[in-house]
Design an enzyme around this catalytic site. Sequence first.
Site, PDB file in Angstrom:
ATOM      1  CB  CYS A  91       0.501   1.602   4.118  1.00 55.56           C
ATOM      2  SG  CYS A  91      -1.232   1.150   4.031  1.00 55.56           S
TER       3      CYS A  91
ATOM      4  CB  CYS B 242      -0.905  -0.060   1.233  1.00 57.89           C
ATOM      5  SG  CYS B 242      -1.644   1.496   1.733  1.00 57.89           S
TER       6      CYS B 242
END
Length: 103
Positions: A33, A30
Amino acid sequence: MAIVNVSDQTFKSEVESEGTVLVDFWAPWCGPCKMIAPVLEELDKELTLKIAKVNVDDNPESASRFGVMSIPTLIVFKDGQPVDKVVGFQSKDALKNVVSRYQ
């Protein structure tokens, strides 16, 4: 405090306890992230706050239990109860504002 990696098995003992804990639900693939990880490291140095990271790929039970649909999702727990949730990349100041309400 150090940032703690939490699994489905350790979630209750690490997060659902006394005090305030910021839980980062994330995954290695991600992009946002990866962007928020250094922000959390800065917060860890500046605040007396427990920060827990839950890899949603490896720990789907915890993610499902708290309705995590997109990542990163950050949930603030106060004395074992989820009290606030933010989704997506957040600036350090935005996260400080959220967390400061519960410390």
